[in-house]
Design a protein around this motif. Sequence first.
Motif, PDB file in Angstrom:
ATOM      1  N   THR A 257       0.755  -1.276  -0.028  1.00 48.73           N
ATOM      2  CA  THR A 257       0.110  -0.040   0.018  1.00 48.73           C
ATOM      3  C   THR A 257       0.765   1.263  -0.129  1.00 48.73           C
ATOM      4  OG1 THR A 257      -0.111   0.226   2.386  1.00 48.73           O
ATOM      5  CG2 THR A 257      -1.854  -1.215   1.332  1.00 48.73           C
ATOM      6  N   PHE A 258       2.177   0.887   0.329  1.00 42.58           N
ATOM      7  CA  PHE A 258       3.001   2.316   0.558  1.00 42.58           C
ATOM      8  C   PHE A 258       2.730   3.217   1.645  1.00 42.58           C
ATOM      9  CE2 PHE A 258       4.195   0.538  -3.662  1.00 42.58           C
ATOM     10  CZ  PHE A 258       5.506   0.578  -3.524  1.00 42.58           C
ATOM     11  N   GLU A 259       1.839   2.833   2.642  1.00 45.28           N
ATOM     12  CA  GLU A 259       1.474   3.710   3.659  1.00 45.28           C
ATOM     13  C   GLU A 259       2.610   3.607   4.778  1.00 45.28           C
ATOM     14  OE1 GLU A 259      -2.187   2.309   5.136  1.00 45.28           O
ATOM     15  OE2 GLU A 259      -3.501   2.977   3.451  1.00 45.28           O
TER      16      GLU A 259
ATOM     17  N   PHE B 161       5.795  13.849   2.275  1.00 43.52           N
ATOM     18  CA  PHE B 161       4.869  13.081   1.871  1.00 43.52           C
ATOM     19  C   PHE B 161       3.817  13.483   1.092  1.00 43.52           C
ATOM     20  CE2 PHE B 161       6.375  11.608   6.028  1.00 43.52           C
ATOM     21  CZ  PHE B 161       7.044  10.428   5.679  1.00 43.52           C
ATOM     22  N   PRO B 162       3.549  13.088  -0.157  1.00 48.47           N
ATOM     23  CA  PRO B 162       4.041  11.744  -0.782  1.00 48.47           C
ATOM     24  C   PRO B 162       5.623  11.894  -1.000  1.00 48.47           C
ATOM     25  CG  PRO B 162       2.006  12.667  -1.916  1.00 48.47           C
ATOM     26  CD  PRO B 162       2.348  13.417  -1.081  1.00 48.47           C
ATOM     27  N   HIS B 163       6.212  10.737  -0.713  1.00 42.90           N
ATOM     28  CA  HIS B 163       7.611  10.641  -0.308  1.00 42.90           C
ATOM     29  C   HIS B 163       8.302  10.519  -1.692  1.00 42.90           C
ATOM     30  CE1 HIS B 163      11.521   9.006   1.005  1.00 42.90           C
ATOM     31  NE2 HIS B 163      11.184   9.878   2.049  1.00 42.90           N
ATOM     32  N   ASN B 164       9.074  11.054  -1.840  1.00 39.71           N
ATOM     33  CA  ASN B 164      10.383  11.170  -2.824  1.00 39.71           C
ATOM     34  C   ASN B 164      11.602  10.437  -2.271  1.00 39.71           C
ATOM     35  OD1 ASN B 164      12.026  11.138  -5.400  1.00 39.71           O
ATOM     36  ND2 ASN B 164      12.120  13.413  -5.490  1.00 39.71           N
ATOM     37  N   PRO B 165      12.015   9.260  -2.690  1.00 36.89           N
ATOM     38  CA  PRO B 165      11.562   8.445  -3.823  1.00 36.89           C
ATOM     39  C   PRO B 165      10.591   7.712  -3.731  1.00 36.89           C
ATOM     40  CG  PRO B 165      13.602   7.536  -2.862  1.00 36.89           C
ATOM     41  CD  PRO B 165      13.142   8.727  -2.033  1.00 36.89           C
ATOM     42  N   THR B 166      10.201   7.053  -2.308  1.00 40.14           N
ATOM     43  CA  THR B 166       9.449   5.844  -2.064  1.00 40.14           C
ATOM     44  C   THR B 166       8.021   5.964  -2.579  1.00 40.14           C
ATOM     45  OG1 THR B 166       8.859   6.247   0.199  1.00 40.14           O
ATOM     46  CG2 THR B 166      11.232   5.344  -0.288  1.00 40.14           C
ATOM     47  N   THR B 167       7.639   7.151  -2.924  1.00 41.37           N
ATOM     48  CA  THR B 167       5.807   7.301  -2.747  1.00 41.37           C
ATOM     49  C   THR B 167       5.261   7.133  -1.712  1.00 41.37           C
ATOM     50  OG1 THR B 167       5.322   5.284  -3.680  1.00 41.37           O
ATOM     51  CG2 THR B 167       6.597   6.456  -5.125  1.00 41.37           C
ATOM     52  N   ALA B 168       5.723   6.805  -0.491  1.00 40.84           N
ATOM     53  CA  ALA B 168       5.101   6.622   0.696  1.00 40.84           C
ATOM     54  C   ALA B 168       4.184   7.972   1.025  1.00 40.84           C
ATOM     55  CB  ALA B 168       6.265   6.077   1.933  1.00 40.84           C
ATOM     56  N   THR B 169       3.130   7.398   1.665  1.00 43.90           N
ATOM     57  CA  THR B 169       2.099   8.438   2.130  1.00 43.90           C
ATOM     58  C   THR B 169       1.778   8.392   3.804  1.00 43.90           C
ATOM     59  OG1 THR B 169       0.292   6.902   1.575  1.00 43.90           O
ATOM     60  CG2 THR B 169       0.925   8.482  -0.144  1.00 43.90           C
ATOM     61  N   VAL B 170       1.111   9.432   4.126  1.00 43.41           N
ATOM     62  CA  VAL B 170       0.579   9.447   5.605  1.00 43.41           C
ATOM     63  C   VAL B 170      -0.833   9.740   5.810  1.00 43.41           C
ATOM     64  CG1 VAL B 170       3.028   9.666   6.513  1.00 43.41           C
ATOM     65  CG2 VAL B 170       1.626  11.508   5.729  1.00 43.41           C
TER      66      VAL B 170
ATOM     67  N   LYS C 118       7.481  -7.599 -10.995  1.00 40.22           N
ATOM     68  CA  LYS C 118       6.297  -7.409 -10.123  1.00 40.22           C
ATOM     69  C   LYS C 118       6.609  -6.124  -9.069  1.00 40.22           C
ATOM     70  CE  LYS C 118       2.281  -9.200  -7.966  1.00 40.22           C
ATOM     71  NZ  LYS C 118       2.054  -7.961  -7.023  1.00 40.22           N
ATOM     72  N   MET C 119       5.914  -5.122  -9.222  1.00 42.63           N
ATOM     73  CA  MET C 119       5.980  -3.899  -8.393  1.00 42.63           C
ATOM     74  C   MET C 119       4.953  -3.591  -7.334  1.00 42.63           C
ATOM     75  SD  MET C 119       8.539  -1.647 -10.739  1.00 42.63           S
ATOM     76  CE  MET C 119       7.209  -1.481 -12.016  1.00 42.63           C
ATOM     77  N   GLY C 120       4.814  -3.009  -6.481  1.00 46.14           N
ATOM     78  CA  GLY C 120       3.790  -2.439  -5.584  1.00 46.14           C
ATOM     79  C   GLY C 120       3.128  -1.253  -6.509  1.00 46.14           C
ATOM     80  N   LYS C 121       1.960  -1.064  -5.877  1.00 42.90           N
ATOM     81  CA  LYS C 121       1.305   0.026  -6.381  1.00 42.90           C
ATOM     82  C   LYS C 121       1.020   1.253  -5.714  1.00 42.90           C
ATOM     83  CE  LYS C 121      -2.961  -0.829  -8.585  1.00 42.90           C
ATOM     84  NZ  LYS C 121      -4.533  -1.357  -9.045  1.00 42.90           N
ATOM     85  N   PRO C 122       1.697   2.452  -6.085  1.00 42.99           N
ATOM     86  CA  PRO C 122       1.700   3.656  -5.241  1.00 42.99           C
ATOM     87  C   PRO C 122       0.303   4.320  -5.330  1.00 42.99           C
ATOM     88  CG  PRO C 122       2.855   4.051  -7.378  1.00 42.99           C
ATOM     89  CD  PRO C 122       2.625   2.358  -7.210  1.00 42.99           C
ATOM     90  N   ASN C 123      -0.042   5.157  -4.409  1.00 40.10           N
ATOM     91  CA  ASN C 123      -1.152   5.873  -4.317  1.00 40.10           C
ATOM     92  C   ASN C 123      -1.039   7.380  -4.435  1.00 40.10           C
ATOM     93  OD1 ASN C 123      -0.673   6.285  -1.965  1.00 40.10           O
ATOM     94  ND2 ASN C 123      -2.389   5.460  -1.176  1.00 40.10           N
TER      95      ASN C 123
END
Length: 410
Positions: free
Chosen positions: A154-156, A184-193, A326-331
């Motif tokens: 989820t990249f959370e 956030f949204p994070h560069n580079p990981t795309t992680a969110t909060v 295969k890669m995870g889906k960023p939001n």
Amino acid sequence: MFDEIQFEKINRLPKYIFAEINEIKMAARRAGEDIIDFSMGNPDARTPQPIIDKLCETAQRDKTHGYSASKGIYKLRLAMVNWYKRKYNVTLDPDTEVVATMGSKEGYVHLVQAISNPGDVAIVPDPTYPIHSQAFILAGANVEKMELIFDEETFEVDEVHFIADLMEALDNSLPKAKFLVLNFPHNPTTATVTPEFYEKIVAIAKEKRFYIISDIAYADIAFDGYKTPSILEVEGAKDVAVESYTLSKSYNMAGWRVGFVVGNKKLIAALQSIKSWLDYGMFTPIQVAATVALDEHGYVPDEQIIPRYLKRRDVMLEAFANAGWKMGKPNASMFIWGKIPEICQDMGSLEFSKRLLREAGVAVSPGIGFGKYGDRYVRIALIENENRIRQAARNIKKFLKTVEEEKKHG
């Protein structure tokens, strides 16, 4: 005879890892090779026409060619105030809580220069956009790194881990940390909060007495119902926090260099002061055109830019998965933070990126360039069209088969 003269500030900077990829990429292009380039977050679409038209119109006025205001013209600062009110219901004072900057990077670096003393400590999650840590190094300060942990599906951000690691970093830093950098949204990981995450961080900052510098450069680029929160939505956040924003991504204006820093009056005053010594602001026609971008009746990223990145994200995830990656889906954001395929994990991100470029004609950014915790990943920017993405997938499929054959034959 000048060999003994050293530039200690520059010597503290690490080797620029991305330069190796850029050199290989440019050599390949000079040799006539077709490189599918996902390595830099440089929007490929045209700046919206109303913004260009306003620039050209304003540039025809004789009075707009002189020195401008270092903190930005009033109407541009007011446009940013109105943007925050519409998007986040946050009230800002255009004179004391807003600075217009030459892109968010310039504003961030000059803010750090203004507020850092030699030996100060800033806590920066790792991996990170390089200038988030290196700005402090350039200012003579020090950086305490903490690993950014997030859900790889989820990249959370894992908020429990983040807060625990933050408290540990605060306990370990000598002298006591004065700053925390968030992005956030994070560069580079795309992680969110979540908004609740910011509530907890603001409370800790008030208790432990440190400032927060939040970067929301990718705030507008969000998918699947996610909405980027602002730390300034938290009641009392302006007591401890500033936030930077840029028009580069949301409005395809990367080369225009228009950004903002807003929030805490003390930090904003410091930035305004240092900029008054260092520059005379952006070219006035650019500032006038930027007000058109931010106007509530103007360009709408939700309708015009997000569908492009969403489509590219989905095409890339499907095509690369079919190729064996295969890669995870960023939001959120305009990147995919792709874990290196299992068969290539032993290469590390730099060697993997070099081979991918040389053997598949696909350029990505090695994760190690963003910090030691990024070495199992590469950052892929969604800046090529769908046909180019599919071609990249075909090239990658052949490359992975080559690697598989190498492993078989030792």
